[in-house]
Enzyme design. Sequence first.
Site, mmCIF file in Angstrom:
data_model
loop_
_atom_site.group_PDB
_atom_site.id
_atom_site.type_symbol
_atom_site.label_atom_id
_atom_site.label_comp_id
_atom_site.label_asym_id
_atom_site.label_seq_id
_atom_site.Cartn_x
_atom_site.Cartn_y
_atom_site.Cartn_z
ATOM 1 N N ASP A 38 0.957 -1.314 0.508
ATOM 2 C CA ASP A 38 -0.152 -0.096 -0.104
ATOM 3 C C ASP A 38 0.696 1.650 -0.314
ATOM 4 O O ASP A 38 0.259 2.051 1.051
ATOM 5 C CB ASP A 38 -1.271 0.064 1.481
ATOM 6 C CG ASP A 38 -2.039 -1.013 1.147
ATOM 7 O OD1 ASP A 38 -2.193 -2.034 0.072
ATOM 8 O OD2 ASP A 38 -2.698 -1.468 2.399
ATOM 9 N N GLU B 64 -4.632 -1.131 -1.430
ATOM 10 C CA GLU B 64 -6.020 -0.651 -0.731
ATOM 11 C C GLU B 64 -6.941 -0.395 -1.546
ATOM 12 O O GLU B 64 -6.400 1.025 -1.047
ATOM 13 C CB GLU B 64 -5.655 -1.065 0.810
ATOM 14 C CG GLU B 64 -6.902 -0.816 1.524
ATOM 15 C CD GLU B 64 -6.948 -0.242 2.632
ATOM 16 O OE1 GLU B 64 -5.688 -0.612 4.034
ATOM 17 O OE2 GLU B 64 -7.623 -0.130 3.609
ATOM 18 N N LYS C 242 -6.291 -4.790 -3.787
ATOM 19 C CA LYS C 242 -6.925 -5.685 -2.346
ATOM 20 C C LYS C 242 -7.952 -4.278 -1.354
ATOM 21 O O LYS C 242 -8.052 -3.809 -1.355
ATOM 22 C CB LYS C 242 -6.257 -5.698 -1.238
ATOM 23 C CG LYS C 242 -5.290 -5.151 -0.153
ATOM 24 C CD LYS C 242 -4.185 -5.364 0.317
ATOM 25 C CE LYS C 242 -3.174 -4.485 1.043
ATOM 26 N NZ LYS C 242 -4.205 -3.483 1.997
ATOM 27 N N LYS D 76 -7.954 -4.741 5.045
ATOM 28 C CA LYS D 76 -6.040 -4.613 5.302
ATOM 29 C C LYS D 76 -5.018 -5.445 4.619
ATOM 30 O O LYS D 76 -3.543 -5.442 4.967
ATOM 31 C CB LYS D 76 -6.777 -4.366 6.692
ATOM 32 C CG LYS D 76 -7.564 -2.829 7.436
ATOM 33 C CD LYS D 76 -6.855 -1.859 6.203
ATOM 34 C CE LYS D 76 -7.431 -1.086 7.056
ATOM 35 N NZ LYS D 76 -8.212 0.646 5.885
ATOM 36 N N VAL E 216 3.270 -0.029 3.848
ATOM 37 C CA VAL E 216 2.141 0.582 5.178
ATOM 38 C C VAL E 216 0.950 0.817 5.437
ATOM 39 O O VAL E 216 0.732 0.101 4.472
ATOM 40 C CB VAL E 216 2.642 2.818 5.081
ATOM 41 C CG1 VAL E 216 3.667 3.221 4.991
ATOM 42 C CG2 VAL E 216 2.188 2.713 3.472
ATOM 43 N N THR E 217 0.443 0.296 6.660
ATOM 44 C CA THR E 217 0.853 0.743 8.134
ATOM 45 C C THR E 217 1.658 -0.425 8.824
ATOM 46 O O THR E 217 0.740 -1.363 8.777
ATOM 47 C CB THR E 217 0.253 2.224 8.651
ATOM 48 O OG1 THR E 217 -0.924 1.593 8.819
ATOM 49 C CG2 THR E 217 -0.133 3.106 8.216
ATOM 50 N N CYS F 28 -1.691 -2.672 7.697
ATOM 51 C CA CYS F 28 -2.118 -3.447 6.384
ATOM 52 C C CYS F 28 -1.187 -4.466 6.345
ATOM 53 O O CYS F 28 -0.853 -5.913 6.108
ATOM 54 C CB CYS F 28 -1.861 -2.993 5.405
ATOM 55 S SG CYS F 28 -4.198 -2.545 5.454
ATOM 56 N N GLN G 135 8.003 -13.923 20.902
ATOM 57 C CA GLN G 135 7.770 -15.338 21.404
ATOM 58 C C GLN G 135 9.078 -16.568 20.169
ATOM 59 O O GLN G 135 7.923 -17.350 19.644
ATOM 60 C CB GLN G 135 6.580 -15.198 21.427
ATOM 61 C CG GLN G 135 6.122 -14.347 22.526
ATOM 62 C CD GLN G 135 4.088 -14.571 22.605
ATOM 63 O OE1 GLN G 135 3.955 -15.392 23.146
ATOM 64 N NE2 GLN G 135 3.926 -13.677 21.515
HETATM 65 C C1 C5J Z 1 -3.416 0.279 6.183
HETATM 66 C C2 C5J Z 1 -4.837 1.869 6.640
HETATM 67 N N1 C5J Z 1 -2.318 0.280 4.477
HETATM 68 N N2 C5J Z 1 -4.358 1.946 7.127
HETATM 69 N N3 C5J Z 1 -3.995 0.782 6.076
HETATM 70 O O1 C5J Z 1 -2.367 -0.236 6.314
HETATM 71 O O2 C5J Z 1 -6.014 1.725 6.569
#
Ligand code: C5J
Length: 224
Positions: free
Chosen positions: A26, A74, A131, A134, A159-160, A164, A204
Amino acid sequence: MPELFVDAEPYAFNFDPDHTALLLIDMQRDFVEPGGFGETLGNDVSLLRQVIAPLREVLTATRATTMTVVHTREGHLPDLSDCPPAKLNRGAPSLRIGDPGPKGRILIRGEYGHDLIDELSPIDGELVLDKPGKGAFYATGLHETLQDLGIRSLIVTGVTTEVCVHTTVREANDRGYECLVLSDCVGSYFPEFQEHGLAMISAQGGIFGWVAPSAGYLKSLEGL
Ligand code: C5J
């Protein structure tokens, strides 16, 4: 192809470039430039722009290999038929998904703001996946595409971090992929989410995967 090693958290990540894809999640104007989806949610988009320079270096170095490169975006269809009301109506953004903004309709496929930033434009042979969610595996066919290509490992960027990137790494982990997240090539609007989001991946014993700065990944490619 030789097996390559990256010094990572929680321990060395090894991968075969012939079975590894670089994933750029994204890197769209809607998230990293003013006037897009990210800003309508009240975020300071400049924080995400730190990712662009190191990610460009990673993309350039990866293009010199035989590795698969996948970009995701996205967004939604112009009639919003793939946008659940729960997503459309969430919160109180200054503009909702589909509303006209300075870079076109917010998060709508085909609009200027929805597209990938110029600095990381895809080239011939690279995959671009749209897509609606997310996670990059939801309603995209990504798993089938990666299986057809024999991909087992993912180098994850974009990102972010906590939205996502995290959703995608968790989806990938459940489908059997080994993920290395490049810490300086993923970004968040919230510094504390960046720190904790990365820690949650490698904690972990690597519950979701591995984390390393891009320098380690770039160094590993010198072994080719
Ligand atoms: C992504 C969002 N790409 N933060 N989307 O992380 O809504």
